[in-house]
Design a protein around this motif. Structure first.
Motif, PDB file in Angstrom:
ATOM      1  N   THR A   3       8.702  -3.324 -19.017  1.00  0.00           N
ATOM      2  CA  THR A   3       9.830  -2.774 -18.288  1.00  0.00           C
ATOM      3  C   THR A   3       9.377  -2.410 -16.879  1.00  0.00           C
ATOM      4  O   THR A   3       8.195  -2.211 -16.622  1.00  0.00           O
ATOM      5  CB  THR A   3      10.378  -1.533 -19.026  1.00  0.00           C
ATOM      6  N   HIS A   4      10.315  -2.365 -15.997  1.00  0.00           N
ATOM      7  CA  HIS A   4       9.950  -2.142 -14.601  1.00  0.00           C
ATOM      8  C   HIS A   4      11.021  -1.312 -13.928  1.00  0.00           C
ATOM      9  O   HIS A   4      12.207  -1.454 -14.214  1.00  0.00           O
ATOM     10  CB  HIS A   4       9.802  -3.483 -13.879  1.00  0.00           C
ATOM     11  N   ILE A   5      10.577  -0.467 -13.024  1.00  0.00           N
ATOM     12  CA  ILE A   5      11.526   0.353 -12.292  1.00  0.00           C
ATOM     13  C   ILE A   5      12.408  -0.568 -11.452  1.00  0.00           C
ATOM     14  O   ILE A   5      11.961  -1.599 -10.973  1.00  0.00           O
ATOM     15  CB  ILE A   5      10.772   1.375 -11.419  1.00  0.00           C
ATOM     16  N   ARG A   6      13.666  -0.180 -11.339  1.00  0.00           N
ATOM     17  CA  ARG A   6      14.571  -1.082 -10.615  1.00  0.00           C
ATOM     18  C   ARG A   6      14.538  -0.769  -9.127  1.00  0.00           C
ATOM     19  O   ARG A   6      15.525  -0.359  -8.546  1.00  0.00           O
ATOM     20  CB  ARG A   6      16.000  -0.909 -11.129  1.00  0.00           C
ATOM     21  N   ARG A   7      13.423  -0.878  -8.557  1.00  0.00           N
ATOM     22  CA  ARG A   7      13.345  -0.672  -7.116  1.00  0.00           C
ATOM     23  C   ARG A   7      12.192  -1.522  -6.597  1.00  0.00           C
ATOM     24  O   ARG A   7      11.064  -1.393  -7.058  1.00  0.00           O
ATOM     25  CB  ARG A   7      13.067   0.798  -6.811  1.00  0.00           C
ATOM     26  N   ASP A   8      12.527  -2.386  -5.636  1.00  0.00           N
ATOM     27  CA  ASP A   8      11.453  -3.205  -5.096  1.00  0.00           C
ATOM     28  C   ASP A   8      11.297  -2.922  -3.611  1.00  0.00           C
ATOM     29  O   ASP A   8      11.979  -2.064  -3.038  1.00  0.00           O
ATOM     30  CB  ASP A   8      11.709  -4.693  -5.367  1.00  0.00           C
ATOM     31  N   THR A   9      10.405  -3.628  -2.997  1.00  0.00           N
ATOM     32  CA  THR A   9      10.099  -3.388  -1.591  1.00  0.00           C
ATOM     33  C   THR A   9      11.360  -3.519  -0.732  1.00  0.00           C
ATOM     34  O   THR A   9      11.599  -2.700   0.166  1.00  0.00           O
ATOM     35  CB  THR A   9       9.035  -4.385  -1.118  1.00  0.00           C
ATOM     36  N   MET A  18       3.102  -9.211   5.603  1.00  0.00           N
ATOM     37  CA  MET A  18       3.353  -7.902   5.029  1.00  0.00           C
ATOM     38  C   MET A  18       2.211  -7.447   4.116  1.00  0.00           C
ATOM     39  O   MET A  18       1.724  -8.206   3.291  1.00  0.00           O
ATOM     40  CB  MET A  18       4.643  -7.932   4.219  1.00  0.00           C
ATOM     41  N   TYR A  35       4.709  -0.248 -13.508  1.00  0.00           N
ATOM     42  CA  TYR A  35       6.120   0.093 -13.636  1.00  0.00           C
ATOM     43  C   TYR A  35       6.725   0.469 -12.292  1.00  0.00           C
ATOM     44  O   TYR A  35       7.818   0.047 -11.950  1.00  0.00           O
ATOM     45  CB  TYR A  35       6.290   1.247 -14.637  1.00  0.00           C
ATOM     46  N   ARG A  51       0.818  -1.213   0.000  1.00  0.00           N
ATOM     47  CA  ARG A  51       0.000   0.000   0.000  1.00  0.00           C
ATOM     48  C   ARG A  51       0.855   1.268   0.000  1.00  0.00           C
ATOM     49  O   ARG A  51       0.467   2.267   0.601  1.00  0.00           O
ATOM     50  CB  ARG A  51      -0.943   0.007   1.204  1.00  0.00           C
ATOM     51  N   ASP A 103      12.583  -8.999   1.869  1.00  0.00           N
ATOM     52  CA  ASP A 103      11.926  -7.685   1.758  1.00  0.00           C
ATOM     53  C   ASP A 103      12.284  -6.761   2.928  1.00  0.00           C
ATOM     54  O   ASP A 103      11.932  -5.583   2.915  1.00  0.00           O
ATOM     55  CB  ASP A 103      10.410  -7.829   1.579  1.00  0.00           C
ATOM     56  N   PHE A 124      12.552 -15.657   0.614  1.00  0.00           N
ATOM     57  CA  PHE A 124      11.873 -14.710  -0.271  1.00  0.00           C
ATOM     58  C   PHE A 124      11.231 -13.592   0.548  1.00  0.00           C
ATOM     59  O   PHE A 124      11.296 -12.421   0.196  1.00  0.00           O
ATOM     60  CB  PHE A 124      10.798 -15.459  -1.071  1.00  0.00           C
ATOM     61  N   ARG A 174      12.169   9.719  -2.738  1.00  0.00           N
ATOM     62  CA  ARG A 174      10.771   9.454  -3.117  1.00  0.00           C
ATOM     63  C   ARG A 174      10.265   8.137  -2.560  1.00  0.00           C
ATOM     64  O   ARG A 174       9.520   7.403  -3.191  1.00  0.00           O
ATOM     65  CB  ARG A 174      10.616   9.427  -4.639  1.00  0.00           C
ATOM     66  N   VAL A 175      10.680   7.838  -1.336  1.00  0.00           N
ATOM     67  CA  VAL A 175      10.170   6.626  -0.695  1.00  0.00           C
ATOM     68  C   VAL A 175       8.742   6.875  -0.222  1.00  0.00           C
ATOM     69  O   VAL A 175       7.906   5.988  -0.246  1.00  0.00           O
ATOM     70  CB  VAL A 175      11.092   6.206   0.472  1.00  0.00           C
ATOM     71  N   ILE A 181      13.378  -0.415  -0.942  1.00  0.00           N
ATOM     72  CA  ILE A 181      12.753   0.684  -0.197  1.00  0.00           C
ATOM     73  C   ILE A 181      13.024   0.511   1.287  1.00  0.00           C
ATOM     74  O   ILE A 181      13.408   1.455   1.988  1.00  0.00           O
ATOM     75  CB  ILE A 181      11.236   0.710  -0.470  1.00  0.00           C
ATOM     76  N   MET A 182      12.872  -0.720   1.769  1.00  0.00           N
ATOM     77  CA  MET A 182      13.078  -0.962   3.197  1.00  0.00           C
ATOM     78  C   MET A 182      14.536  -0.733   3.583  1.00  0.00           C
ATOM     79  O   MET A 182      14.830  -0.212   4.656  1.00  0.00           O
ATOM     80  CB  MET A 182      12.640  -2.392   3.554  1.00  0.00           C
ATOM     81  N   PRO A 234       3.707   2.717   4.808  1.00  0.00           N
ATOM     82  CA  PRO A 234       2.701   2.680   3.748  1.00  0.00           C
ATOM     83  C   PRO A 234       1.540   1.750   4.067  1.00  0.00           C
ATOM     84  O   PRO A 234       0.402   2.037   3.739  1.00  0.00           O
ATOM     85  CB  PRO A 234       3.488   2.192   2.534  1.00  0.00           C
ATOM     86  N   PRO A 259       6.688  -1.451  -6.256  1.00  0.00           N
ATOM     87  CA  PRO A 259       7.857  -2.085  -5.657  1.00  0.00           C
ATOM     88  C   PRO A 259       7.629  -3.570  -5.373  1.00  0.00           C
ATOM     89  O   PRO A 259       8.574  -4.305  -5.134  1.00  0.00           O
ATOM     90  CB  PRO A 259       8.070  -1.296  -4.369  1.00  0.00           C
TER      91      PRO A 259
END
Lengths: 750, 348
Positions: free
Chosen positions: B9-15, B114, A420, A375, B73, B69, B224-225, B18-19, B277, A423
């Motif tokens: 395509t996907h932004i190279r930032r995952d959860t 999560m 896109y 979220r 995160d 896995f 921009r988190v 961010i953590m 979030p 995350p």
């Protein structure tokens, strides 16, 4: 003309790596003639075109091979000369990997063309002429959607177009087909834009929108547009600025209302490629048989833009660019944001193919496994339509279609910005597509069932209507028959019988005659019954009675019986209707007395016990109610209850005493009862007989006398009650009043 | 050849990334805590993290999910770090362990892991401890410079593991002082209270800890988190509330805005708790509302309740309200006249 025009910002949006440089290193190229050309009949949005060539036919370049079917359709032309080898289903570029009818042409290499029909002074030409040329060229939106161009140029009368936007945004990463077109053929684009503007009655604004990452294209366009009504507008690069709705917002600040087309706010949007094609079609009569496509991706040796004939198989195109299938992670038609992966490389290039993307595995790696949504709201920030993608995602998972629609799922343009940025790598757009699909499916089902229901209701209605009509006809026939009968009867009545009889039922005086007539009828009916009942005689002496005769006789007897019955009934009715009130009590008394007589004393007592207990129950109820309501009559009612109880007790006692003794022989009391009843019957009969023989006047006089006597009696009772201060004084008084009233009435009649 | 749906395509930032950014952003604050209050906070963080990760792994194992896995995160680590920093240094070890277990098992995994927890796990852990063990959890070490000695390693270890008390290592926090003050003018309070008098604006140590968290928060904003809406609206509201009830620095004063901004867990709450979030409102408008309400609640509880600080309560209460706020803050969609709250359409 500078870009002094104001631009607006769209919400959301993303800045993915542009990857546009790769394909711009080389100039616009050409590919050799492929061995076959596969031309789908439907390369646009709308109805598929209808083939106008046959298998084996030789076609020339630019020749019409499939004609537009209706307004929402676009023609298909042969890109070069050759032979039609097949008209059959072939894999077409579609996300589902479906097959559709295609015309397959084997080029002969001669590239002979039909004679084109150029138009020098096209700016002075008639609008219809221009439109028909565009339509004849089979032009459909080259930006990606493939909407038949001529339709958009013919807006509804109530849509006043004030802005024409030529879309040169090309916001998708990798794609540079429009960029190179604007750089190399800016004059065509501008000329096309002028034609479009003319067709739309020269809107106030004619804008060419280009993202600021294409400075060369902007420069070329500005040069070409100098001195015209066209303004070239550049604005900051952001995906998805090139979406029609987004570009309109950027350039006009207006939003296309949900569910409507841009023309509803006075805007028409056309792609730069379309504008160029329009120019070629109008000026030179060239049909749309080729387009510029970006061939790009790290799985290729050469990455560039090529002018390619429509129908060229993708695998041929890839071959020409040194495609290495082992390196490629996928094949995408269109850009990496909105393009779809091709199931098979044998599909052809069509009018909407702006890019063939063959990325390596490191370039566009397979999607990472999705994690739970945290979220974070990044998707909502990225959404150019200000939707709440994660809410939509939850509702899509829950298949809550109502919520999906209330959260405006159908305003999603599937730009992919939310996916896109996610995350958690959730393929959001995929969920939305699936949800949209199932909602549409549901809608179709709903419509279907609604139609079925309507059909059923119509049928029911129709059946009911037919039934009603038949019924009406029947009724009409019946009426007519009755009318005829009545007329016949009237004629009969008028001729043989004296008018007196016809008027018989009118006066009181004729009562007797009527009665007499009925009695005569009765006698006749009885007579005929007797006759009918006589034993049958054989028709011929010595012969036997036939079955037929028997049946006939029975029918006759039945009829006679019926007649007798009928007449008797009539007679009774006559008696009843004409008898005065006085006769009624007589008859009732007879009936009561007869009933009483037929009862054994035991039964009599029992029934009286029964009725008494009923009355008691009622009285008790009443008393209780009265007490509950605090009514004044409560005490009187209670007394009534007590009295009833006493009476019930005594009757019960009598019954008990009677039961053992009266089983064998009736008691003297009962016998006397019977006698009394018999006497009453006699009396009543005599009275009835007397009444029957009396004239009306006599009857009336009699009645008056009787009433007078009753009134007298009642008065004396009332006086006595008044003297005794009886509680029933009121009742007596009303009784006297009533009797008096009745008497007055009768006297008035006299 | 892959057949996948767009986008490709996907932004190279995952959860996980961010953590990890969040973890990095806690460094200045944690550093300040360690500098001014000793190594106790570091120890808390370490113990809370170990417990959190072990609990997460255990539950994942029980739920038959791929353990690595989910551990990748880093959300369990973030919970551990936030809880560890919120607990007082040198508090008994079991306090940390119980809090961390509560956070991960009770507040997070029992709700589905999560993304599914309605309440901020670290704050649930903290509140459970605060209500269950009010005494040990409110004993904050005195900041460096206020008392002569810093707590030594052996001393600290003995208190943490064996419960052997250290003499006089604690001091009232500025917020404690403020809430207990009934008769002294603010000016005098600043001169007499050892913590306040040694500090520049809001008490020795505390101001720097808050500035540390503020820096971390700005870093996350820059990355921009999260968006600025919730923290800024909360801090602005808190400032306004403090200004409204400052009362000219009388003995009744609620403390100056600066004091409120730079004391207690204000910055930690604004940038690391409120911006979680999972449990916050979804839309930007909703976040603004959420921030305002947390600011109001925070001040109200600080000033009028028995708890000197109330970030945990305020945030948890807003977690309750988040779905409700979401309901009324649906943004206006492109092409629509006005934003229709879910309520309007739902009733049709």
């Amino acid at each position: 003309m500078g870009s002094l025009i104001k631009t607006w910002e769209i919400p959301g949006g993303i800045h993915p790596p542009e990857n546009k440089a790769q394909s711009l290193q080389l100039p616009l190229g050409k590919v050799p003639l492929p061995p076959t050309l596969v031309l789908p009949l439907n390369q646009h949005i709308g109805t598929a075109a209808k083939p106008v060539v046959t298998v084996g036919e030789r076609v020339l370049g630019g020749q019409l091979i499939a004609d537009a079917e209706g307004i929402f359709s676009a023609s298909v032309h042969a890109p070069t000369s050759g032979q039609v080898t097949a008209i059959e289903d072939h894999l077409v570029p579609h996300p589902s990997g479906m097959s559709a009818p295609c015309i397959v042409i084997e080029p002969d290499g001669a590239d002979q063309w039909v004679e084109l029909n150029p138009l020098e002074d096209y700016l002075d030409a008639d609008k219809d002429e221009l439109l028909s040329r565009i339509r004849a060229a089979g032009i459909a939106g080259l930006g990606g959607a493939g909407f038949p161009t001529s339709v958009k140029l013919n807006p509804r009368a109530d849509h006043q177009i004030n802005t024409l936007i030529i879309n040169g945004t090309e916001c998708e990463p990798y794609i540079t087909a429009d960029d190179i077109l604007m750089q190399t053929r800016a004059d065509d684009v501008i000329a096309g834009a002028l034609i479009l503007a003319k067709l739309l009655n020269h809107p106030e604004h004619v804008l060419v929108g280009v993202e600021d990452n294409k400075p060369d294209a902007i420069a070329a366009l500005r040069k070409a547009a100098a001195g015209t009504e066209i303004q070239v507008v550049s604005f900051p690069t952001k995906y998805p600025s090139g979406g029609e709705k987004q570009l309109i917002q950027i350039l006009t600040g207006q939003e296309v209302p949900s569910g409507q087309i841009p023309a509803s706010i006075g805007v028409v949007c056309q792609n730069v490629g379309t504008a160029a094609a329009v120019y070629r079609a109008v000026r030179f009569g060239e049909p749309l048989v080729s387009r510029i496509t970006t061939v790009v991706g790290e799985a290729l040796q050469t990455q560039r833009n090529v002018e390619v004939l429509l129908g060229t198989p993708i695998n041929y195109l890839l071959e020409q660019h040194g495609f290495d299938p082992r390196q490629a992670s996928r094949l995408v038609m269109g850009g990496p944001m909105m393009g779809f992966s091709l199931p098979d490389a044998s599909v052809p290039v069509i009018k909407t193919t702006n890019c063939i993307l063959a990325p390596s595995k490191s370039e566009l790696p397979p999607p990472a496994p999705a994690q739970a949504c945290i979220r974070c709201g990044l998707c909502a920030e990225a959404c150019p339509a200000s939707l709440l993608p994660q809410q939509l995602y939850w509702y899509a998972i829950a298949e809550d279609h109502e919520k999906l629609e209330s959260h405006n799922l159908f305003d999603c343009i599937e730009c992919g910005a939310c996916s896109y940025v996610c995350p958690s790598n959730i393929p959001l757009v995929q969920y939305y597509r699936a949800a949209k699909g199932s909602i549409r499916q549901e809608q179709i089902e709903k419509d279907k069932s609604a139609r079925a229901r309507r059909r059923f209701e119509f049928r029911q209605e129709r059946i009911a209507k037919e039934e009603a009509e038949r019924e009406a006809k029947r009724a009409a026939r019946r009426l007519a028959a009755e009318e005829a009968k009545r007329k016949l009867a009237e004629q009969k009545v008028e001729t043989p019988e004296p008018p007196a009889t016809a008027q018989a039922p009118a006066g009181d005086d004729s009562l007797k005659t009527q009665r007499a007539r009925l009695e005569r009828n009765l006698a006749a009916a009885k007579n005929s019954l007797a006759k009918a009942s006589e034993p049958l005689v054989a028709n011929e002496p010595g012969g036997t009675v036939t079955e037929e005769q028997l049946a006939k006789q029975q029918a006759r007897i039945k009829q006679a019986e019926l007649k007798v019955h009928e007449v008797e009934k009539k007679l009774q009715a006559l008696d009843a209707s004409n008898a005065n009130e006085a006769t009624d009590p007589v008859a009732a008394a007879i009936a009561r007395a007869q009933a009483k007589m037929s009862m054994t004393p035991e039964d009599k007592l029992r029934s009286s016990v029964e009725s008494l207990s009923k009355r008691l129950a009622k009285a008790e109820q009443k008393a209780a109610d009265a007490r509950a309501q605090g009514s004044d009559t409560a005490d009187a009612l209670a007394q009534g209850v007590i009295k009833l109880k006493e009476k019930l007790a005594s009757t019960q006692k009598e019954l008990n005493e009677l039961t053992p003794s009266t089983v064998a022989q009736p008691s003297s009391a009962s016998r006397s009862d019977t006698d009394q009843a018999a006497l009453a019957i006699e009396r009543a009969k005599a009275k009835a007989a007397a009444l029957a023989t009396m004239s009306a006047e006599e009857k009336l006089r009699n009645q008056i006398d009787a009433l007078k006597a009753r009134l007298e009696k009642a008065r004396s009772r009332l006086e006595k009650a008044e003297a005794d201060n009886d509680e029933n004084v009121e009742a007596f008084r009303t009784a006297v009043d009533k009797l008096d009233e009745r008497l007055q009435q009768l006297l008035a009649q006299q | 050849m892959l057949r996948v749906s767009s986008p490709h395509t996907h932004i190279r930032r995952d959860t996980g990334q961010i953590m990890r950014l969040v973890l990095v952003a806690t460094v200045p604050g944690l550093l300040a805590l360690t500098l001014f209050f000793g190594w106790g906070s570091l120890f808390n963080v370490a113990l809370a993290c170990i417990t959190a990760v072990l609990c997460e792994a255990l539950v994942m194992k029980l739920r038959r999910r791929p353990v690595m896995f989910y551990l990748r995160d880093c959300t369990a680590l973030v919970t551990g770090v936030l809880l560890g920093m919120a607990l007082p240094p040198y508090c008994p070890w079991w306090l940390v362990v119980v809090g961390s277990m509560t956070a991960i098992i009770l507040a997070k995994q029992l709700y589905g892991g999560m993304g599914f927890n309605p309440f901020n796990p670290a704050m649930v852990g903290y509140v459970v401890l605060l209500i269950s063990f009010p005494v040990p959890i409110t004993q904050w070490a005195a900041p460096a410079g206020v008392l002569a000695d810093q707590v030594g390693f052996i001393e600290g270890m003995r208190q943490i593991w064996a419960g052997v008390p250290i003499d006089g290592y604690t001091a009232a926090t500025p917020l404690d002082v403020l809430s207990q003050n009934t008769s002294v003018l603010m000016e005098d309070l600043y001169q007499t209270d050892p913590t306040l008098s040694t500090g520049l604006w809001a008490g020795a140590g505390w101001e720097w800890v808050n500035i540390g968290f503020l820096l971390g928060g700005l870093f996350l904003l820059y990355q921009r988190v999260f968006t600025w809406h919730a923290p800024v609206s909360m801090l602005v509201t808190l400032t306004i509330m403090a200004a409204l009830f400052y009362d000219g620095g009388s003995s009744n004063s609620g403390g100056s805005p600066l004091l409120h901004l730079l004391s207690g867990a204000t910055m930690l709450g604004a940038f690391f708790i409120l911006t979680d979030p999972v449990t916050s409102a979804v839309s930007n408008r909703g976040r603004l509302v959420c921030g305002v309400l947390v600011g109001v609640l925070l001040y109200v509880m600080r000033h009028w309740s028995n708890y000197p600080d109330a970030i945990a309560f305020a945030v948890l209460l807003m977690n309750f309200a988040a779905p409700f706020i979401d309901y009324y803050t649906v943004p206006r969609t492109y092409g629509h006249k006005k934003s229709r709250s879910a309520l309007d359409k739902g009733e049709q």
